[in-house]
Design an enzyme around this catalytic site. Structure first.
Site, mmCIF file in Angstrom:
data_model
loop_
_atom_site.group_PDB
_atom_site.id
_atom_site.type_symbol
_atom_site.label_atom_id
_atom_site.label_comp_id
_atom_site.label_asym_id
_atom_site.label_seq_id
_atom_site.Cartn_x
_atom_site.Cartn_y
_atom_site.Cartn_z
ATOM 1 N N TYR A 48 18.764 18.462 6.328
ATOM 2 C CA TYR A 48 19.650 18.834 7.438
ATOM 3 C C TYR A 48 18.874 19.604 8.516
ATOM 4 C CZ TYR A 48 23.515 17.974 4.118
ATOM 5 O OH TYR A 48 24.383 17.431 3.206
ATOM 6 N N HIS A 106 18.872 15.780 -3.884
ATOM 7 C CA HIS A 106 19.790 15.197 -2.905
ATOM 8 C C HIS A 106 20.239 13.777 -3.279
ATOM 9 C CE1 HIS A 106 20.821 15.598 1.656
ATOM 10 N NE2 HIS A 106 21.811 15.055 0.971
#
Length: 276
Positions: A48, A106
């Site tokens: 991110y 992730h």
């Protein structure tokens, strides 16, 4: 705020705050506002590119660090053991934090097939004190089984895509049977047409709520942990205002009936999808 206790003892709120695309000073201000409005779990990721903003928001907030659950995630390009350890250290340096409360892989990236090695690195990072609790994101039962067989350690959380068009019933059941809390990304369906579905609108009208509140309440009653993102104070507060009513069994069934076999919003199937 109601809470869940994870299998390792960590207590987490039943609703978290997503930080995807909250970057720079604008992102910092939004997260400070969220903390002020009652959120106590900030969900971030290396990819991110906002771990620095998360750390700055925590420093600017009046909420003590000890009361905030901070999460981040390991990217696929750093699944190699040594790289994973260094990446976790870099994540902490970016955020200016001494530890993460929760750190996840992730995506499994099964074509690369290094997620077991990455998991071994997370186990070590927990032992080193870099992270308090370790989990995964987007892991299917087959991936979780390998972790257990090859390391003897299961995650405490599995963060997966979950919304009314994709309720993940089988994955949720698998997680629950193994003491893994299901956490929901895109819990509101990324503001797709889900928000305008007549079934949800009718239930919302009955309770005098908005559709987002109905969806989040449904997810809480599924014993999952949604992490909605909202920029405005009004929406942030509304997304937390879901603990003073309860959906009926019939309403839960109606919402579950909206789920589709191909309900993923962007066809990101963890059996094939790769993210680096």
């Amino acid at each position: 705020m109601e809470t869940y206790q994870l299998r390792d003892g960590l207590v987490v709120p039943k609703v978290g705050f997503g930080t995807y695309k909250l970057n720079g000073l604008e992102g910092v201000n939004t997260m400070v506002q969220a903390l002020s409005n009652g959120y106590r779990l900030l969900d971030s990721a290396f990819n991110y590119e906002n771990e620095g903003a998360v750390g700055e928001a925590i420093r600017r907030s009046e909420v003590p660090r000890s009361e905030i659950i901070v999460a981040s995630k390991l990217p696929g390009r750093h699944h190699a053991y040594d790289e994973a350890i260094t990446t976790i250290q870099e994540s902490l340096l970016r955020a200016g934090l001494d530890y993460y409360d929760l750190y996840l892989i992730h995506w499994p990236n099964p074509k690369e097939d290094r997620y077991v090695e990455a998991w071994q690195a997370l186990i070590a990072a927990q032992r080193f004190g870099l992270v308090r609790s370790i989990g995964v994101s987007n892991f299917l039962p087959e991936h979780l089984e390998r972790l257990e067989i090859e390391t003897g350690v299961l995650p405490v959380i599995n963060q997966i895509e979950l919304h009314p068009y994709f309720n993940q019933e089988k994955q949720r059941e698998y997680n629950a049977q193994r003491g893994i809390l299901t956490q929901d990304w895109s819990p509101l369906g990324r503001a797709s047409e889900i928000i305008n579905h007549p079934v949800l609108s009718e239930i919302a009208n009955k309770y005098g709520r908005n559709v987002g509140q109905i969806i989040l309440r449904w997810e809480i009653q599924l014993d999952t942990l949604p992490i909605p993102k909202a920029s405005s104070t009004m929406r942030q507060l509304a997304n937390l205002d879901i603990f003073d009513f309860q959906l009926t069994a019939e309403e839960m069934t109606l919402i579950n009936g909206l789920s589709k076999p191909d309900g993923r919003l962007k066809n990101q199937n963890p059996a094939e999808y790769q993210e680096f």
